[in-house]
Design a protein around this motif. Structure first.
Motif, short mmCIF file in Angstrom:
data_model
loop_
_atom_site.label_atom_id
_atom_site.label_comp_id
_atom_site.label_asym_id
_atom_site.label_seq_id
_atom_site.Cartn_x
_atom_site.Cartn_y
_atom_site.Cartn_z
N TYR A 214 -6.17 -2.67 0.88
CA TYR A 214 -6.01 -1.23 1.03
C TYR A 214 -7.00 -0.66 2.05
CZ TYR A 214 -3.46 -1.94 -3.33
OH TYR A 214 -2.58 -2.39 -4.28
N CYS B 22 0.82 7.27 -6.45
CA CYS B 22 -0.31 8.19 -6.61
C CYS B 22 0.12 9.64 -6.35
CB CYS B 22 -1.45 7.81 -5.66
SG CYS B 22 -2.37 6.34 -6.17
N LEU C 214 0.50 4.34 -2.67
CA LEU C 214 0.28 5.73 -2.26
C LEU C 214 1.38 6.64 -2.79
CD1 LEU C 214 -0.91 5.18 1.43
CD2 LEU C 214 -2.18 6.43 -0.33
N TYR D 284 -7.80 6.91 -6.38
CA TYR D 284 -7.17 5.66 -6.78
C TYR D 284 -8.25 4.60 -6.91
CZ TYR D 284 -4.41 1.39 -6.65
OH TYR D 284 -3.86 0.15 -6.95
N PHE E 222 -5.73 6.16 2.78
CA PHE E 222 -5.74 6.95 1.54
C PHE E 222 -6.31 8.34 1.80
CE2 PHE E 222 -4.71 3.03 -0.50
CZ PHE E 222 -4.21 3.35 -1.75
N GLN F 180 0.81 -1.21 0.00
CA GLN F 180 0.00 0.00 0.00
C GLN F 180 0.85 1.27 0.00
OE1 GLN F 180 -3.79 0.63 2.40
NE2 GLN F 180 -2.39 1.90 3.59
N LEU G 10 -10.22 6.46 -2.27
CA LEU G 10 -10.01 5.08 -2.69
C LEU G 10 -11.34 4.46 -3.11
CD1 LEU G 10 -8.32 2.45 -2.89
CD2 LEU G 10 -8.77 2.09 -0.45
#
Length: 232
Positions: free
Chosen positions: A175, A157, A154, A165, A180, A150, A187
């Protein structure tokens, strides 16, 4: 900015392409380790009315090597055997003449790297279906490769300026929406609605490779299928 990140698979199922089509930037995760008996070099096609597992033969495939270091076999006989199976399965399909050259181009990729063959696959199919998503190779991003799972997603991103995402529905356990959100990223998970389409005269066989969908549907019909999903 909507971001998607997935390992490259061999003509993956419809949901994969729905995800690719749903985002602005799609990262082909080619510098993570190869997974044996996964979908990187395998998929199911329709053969004699039944699901048939098709495998692209590789050389020196190892789960200790990244995908972009794995080679397709150099044996022309093996490649031709694979192509012959696909031809046998779909030579009477309505879009065979348009789609088979794309498959040939992928399997006979000059570099022989499976990652390059799959990258070519994405570009060829996206062009055919007029998908405008920007395709990015993970291996070409300047990033911290010490990060895992994860945290690495991230990180990618953030590098790409992602605000959303989108992942396949199977990623729900991988996730955390809270993690997020802390990074200012929404997310979402894509859940495919599978619709039937006319194959030959057999009962419909669902969940096959994109090869099957391409062989039996026009680009216009496929674009409709690409939108048959929900985000949760």
């Amino acid at each position: 900015m909507k971001i998607g990140i997935m390992q490259p698979y061999f003509f993956p199922y419809l949901g994969y392409w729905q995800l690719l089509n749903a985002v602005d930037k799609y990262v082909i995760y080619d510098d993570v380790n190869y997974i044996k008996n996964g979908w990187i070099n395998r998929n199911n096609i329709l053969l004699n009315g039944k699901s048939h597992l098709l495998t692209v033969p590789l050389e020196g495939a190892s789960s200790f090597l990244p995908i972009n270091k794995i080679k397709i076999t150099s044996q022309i006989k093996e490649k031709n055997k694979l192509l012959k199976t696909i031809e046998q399965a779909y030579k009477k399909a309505p879009y065979f003449e348009k789609i088979f050259p794309i498959i040939q181009d992928v399997i006979t990729e000059e570099s022989c790297l499976i990652s390059k063959a799959l990258e070519k696959q994405f570009h060829r199919v996206c062009n055919y279906l007029d998908i405008k998503t920007e395709l990015i190779l993970s291996s070409e991003l300047e990033k911290n490769n010490d990060l895992k799972a994860q945290e690495k997603v991230l990180h990618i991103c953030r590098i790409l300026g992602g605000t959303e995402y989108i992942n396949a529905i199977g990623g729900q356990e991988l996730y955390s929406k809270t993690d997020f959100e802390k990074q200012g990223i929404d997310l979402r998970f894509l859940k495919t609605r599978f619709s039937s389409y006319k194959q030959f005269k057999n009962d419909f066989v669902p969940g096959l490779s994109m090869i099957d969908i391409l062989m039996f549907n026009s680009p216009e019909e496929i674009r409709k299928l690409l939108n048959e999903y929900e985000l949760i």
